[in-house]
Design a protein around this motif. Structure first.
Motif, PDB file in Angstrom:
ATOM      1  N   PHE A   1      47.006  25.579  70.700  1.00  0.00           N
ATOM      2  CA  PHE A   1      47.725  26.845  70.574  1.00  0.00           C
ATOM      3  C   PHE A   1      48.156  27.060  69.131  1.00  0.00           C
ATOM      4  N   THR A   2      48.571  28.293  68.816  1.00  0.00           N
ATOM      5  CA  THR A   2      49.087  28.630  67.503  1.00  0.00           C
ATOM      6  C   THR A   2      50.590  28.365  67.478  1.00  0.00           C
ATOM      7  N   PRO A   3      51.079  27.472  66.623  1.00  0.00           N
ATOM      8  CA  PRO A   3      52.519  27.197  66.607  1.00  0.00           C
ATOM      9  C   PRO A   3      53.305  28.385  66.054  1.00  0.00           C
ATOM     10  N   PRO A   4      54.300  28.881  66.789  1.00  0.00           N
ATOM     11  CA  PRO A   4      55.121  29.987  66.276  1.00  0.00           C
ATOM     12  C   PRO A   4      56.190  29.528  65.306  1.00  0.00           C
ATOM     13  N   VAL A   5      56.348  28.199  65.178  1.00  0.00           N
ATOM     14  CA  VAL A   5      57.348  27.619  64.282  1.00  0.00           C
ATOM     15  C   VAL A   5      56.709  26.468  63.525  1.00  0.00           C
ATOM     16  N   LYS A   6      57.372  26.048  62.466  1.00  0.00           N
ATOM     17  CA  LYS A   6      56.971  24.829  61.765  1.00  0.00           C
ATOM     18  C   LYS A   6      58.107  23.828  61.880  1.00  0.00           C
ATOM     19  N   LEU A   7      57.760  22.547  61.946  1.00  0.00           N
ATOM     20  CA  LEU A   7      58.744  21.491  62.145  1.00  0.00           C
ATOM     21  C   LEU A   7      58.359  20.284  61.305  1.00  0.00           C
ATOM     22  N   TYR A   8      59.349  19.730  60.586  1.00  0.00           N
ATOM     23  CA  TYR A   8      59.151  18.504  59.814  1.00  0.00           C
ATOM     24  C   TYR A   8      60.211  17.496  60.245  1.00  0.00           C
ATOM     25  N   LEU A   9      59.780  16.284  60.587  1.00  0.00           N
ATOM     26  CA  LEU A   9      60.684  15.217  61.002  1.00  0.00           C
ATOM     27  C   LEU A   9      60.577  14.087  59.980  1.00  0.00           C
ATOM     28  N   LEU A  10      61.708  13.717  59.393  1.00  0.00           N
ATOM     29  CA  LEU A  10      61.710  12.770  58.279  1.00  0.00           C
ATOM     30  C   LEU A  10      62.483  11.508  58.645  1.00  0.00           C
ATOM     31  N   ASN A  11      61.774  10.385  58.648  1.00  0.00           N
ATOM     32  CA  ASN A  11      62.368   9.062  58.833  1.00  0.00           C
ATOM     33  C   ASN A  11      63.235   8.946  60.089  1.00  0.00           C
ATOM     34  N   GLY A  12      62.897   9.706  61.105  1.00  0.00           N
ATOM     35  CA  GLY A  12      63.625   9.621  62.360  1.00  0.00           C
ATOM     36  C   GLY A  12      65.051  10.101  62.297  1.00  0.00           C
ATOM     37  N   SER A  13      65.474  10.656  61.163  1.00  0.00           N
ATOM     38  CA  SER A  13      66.880  11.008  61.004  1.00  0.00           C
ATOM     39  C   SER A  13      67.110  12.463  60.638  1.00  0.00           C
ATOM     40  N   VAL A  26      58.548   4.891  55.308  1.00  0.00           N
ATOM     41  CA  VAL A  26      58.639   6.352  55.367  1.00  0.00           C
ATOM     42  C   VAL A  26      57.867   6.848  56.588  1.00  0.00           C
ATOM     43  N   GLU A  27      58.510   7.725  57.359  1.00  0.00           N
ATOM     44  CA  GLU A  27      57.849   8.341  58.512  1.00  0.00           C
ATOM     45  C   GLU A  27      58.002   9.858  58.407  1.00  0.00           C
ATOM     46  N   ILE A  28      56.875  10.552  58.334  1.00  0.00           N
ATOM     47  CA  ILE A  28      56.877  12.017  58.251  1.00  0.00           C
ATOM     48  C   ILE A  28      55.996  12.559  59.360  1.00  0.00           C
ATOM     49  N   ASP A  29      56.576  13.368  60.240  1.00  0.00           N
ATOM     50  CA  ASP A  29      55.832  14.082  61.267  1.00  0.00           C
ATOM     51  C   ASP A  29      55.913  15.570  60.947  1.00  0.00           C
ATOM     52  N   ALA A  30      54.804  16.268  61.096  1.00  0.00           N
ATOM     53  CA  ALA A  30      54.797  17.701  60.773  1.00  0.00           C
ATOM     54  C   ALA A  30      53.972  18.467  61.784  1.00  0.00           C
TER      55      ALA A  30
END
Length: 305
Positions: A223-235, A123-127
């Motif tokens: 910096f303050t992120p204006p968005v949120k991003l989640y990357l799951l399992n490279g896909s 499992v790979e989770i980037d946030a």
């Protein structure tokens, strides 16, 4: 010759001789059968063994596919035992889940997708986010399924980018501006640290309880992120805007007006690798962007006050 339906493949086709499918490919095929009515609402699915034979895959691949469809509310009663059942009410599910589904609030969409991601062996989770509150909440169901033995990842790698403690945040911030000992900033910092510590503790606990190889790393953004991003399992890439509003809150017995965003309610847009050129490119570019931030301008982050 009449064939008993319970002994026939779902489509009547023989087992494929092609290279083994992924759990997402199996889920895509079964989802199509459910939506077309080939598999009807309330109907019991074939056994996992029979599906594994038909698709030419291991039972674990079938089980992951079924759990994915259960998170989309297309199946019920998925377990290692008796066959699952097609959900009795598919009207809402067809309009809100699966490829092409409309954006949904973060707390509606993120949890099921993370639970599905936890079905993978690695499992790979980037946030990238403001406090990791949404991520913490979204991990809950997946962690429960791991503890219940329904999910069994071998390795979990989590990377999280959060704003640094000493930057001048764009939000949350008092409408009148920051002063000495800004209580809004201090509350955000305490929340960032507490949420990060809880998330780290819950994931690292899987090492002792289930022998999962877990790594959780935080880095600070300037910096303050204006968005949120989640990357799951490279896909898969899940993207949402932080939409600001002006409101009053009581902080340390003081009523303050501030600019802030309710991140758990932000509308989450989903993009999936292989779902078309647009989606695939967005997922790839999101990974490039995240990795560039991680490797260049981010710095070490300590979850302390």
């Amino acid at each position: 010759m009449v064939v008993d339906p319970k002994h026939a493949p779902v489509t009547g086709r023989k087992r494929s001789q092609r290279p083994q499918k992924s759990h997402r490919e199996v889920a895509d095929e079964l989802r199509a059968r459910i939506r077309s009515g080939t598999l009807r609402a309330g109907q019991r699915m074939p056994t996992q063994a029979r599906l594994a034979h038909e698709f030419g895959v291991e039972r674990g691949v079938v089980r992951q596919a079924l759990y994915l469809l259960q998170t989309e509310h297309l199946l019920t009663n998925v377990s290692k035992g008796s066959p699952a059942t097609v959900a009795p009410d598919l009207g809402l599910s067809r309009s809100l889940t699966g490829p092409g589904a409309p954006p949904q609030p973060t707390m509606v969409s993120l949890g099921p997708r993370i639970t599905t991601a936890l079905a993978a062996p690695h499992v790979e989770i980037d946030a990238l986010c403001l406090t990791s509150v949404s991520l913490n909440l979204a991990l809950g169901e997946g962690l429960r399924q791991i503890h219940a033995g329904r999910l069994n990842p071998a390795k979990i790698d989590v990377r999280i980018l959060l704003p640094g403690r000493d930057i001048d945040l764009a939000f949350p911030v008092p409408v009148e501006g920051r002063g000495e000992g800004d209580p809004v900033h201090e509350r955000w910092l305490a929340q960032r640290n507490a949420q990060g510590q809880v998330l780290q503790h819950n994931l690292l606990a899987l090492r002792a309880t289930h022998g999962v190889d877990v790594h959780v790393t935080f880095r600070a953004l300037p910096f303050t992120p204006p968005v949120k991003l989640y990357l799951l399992n490279g896909s898969e890439a899940l993207f949402a805007y932080y939409t600001l509003s002006r409101r009053k809150e009581e902080i340390d017995d003081e009523h303050l007006e501030l600019y802030d965003s309710e991140g758990t309610q932000s509308m989450l847009f989903a993009f999936e690798q292989g779902a078309g050129l647009r989606d695939t490119t967005f997922v790839e570019q999101s990974h490039l962007w995240f990795n560039a931030l991680w490797e260049t301008i981010s710095s070490e982050l300590a979850l302390t006050s």
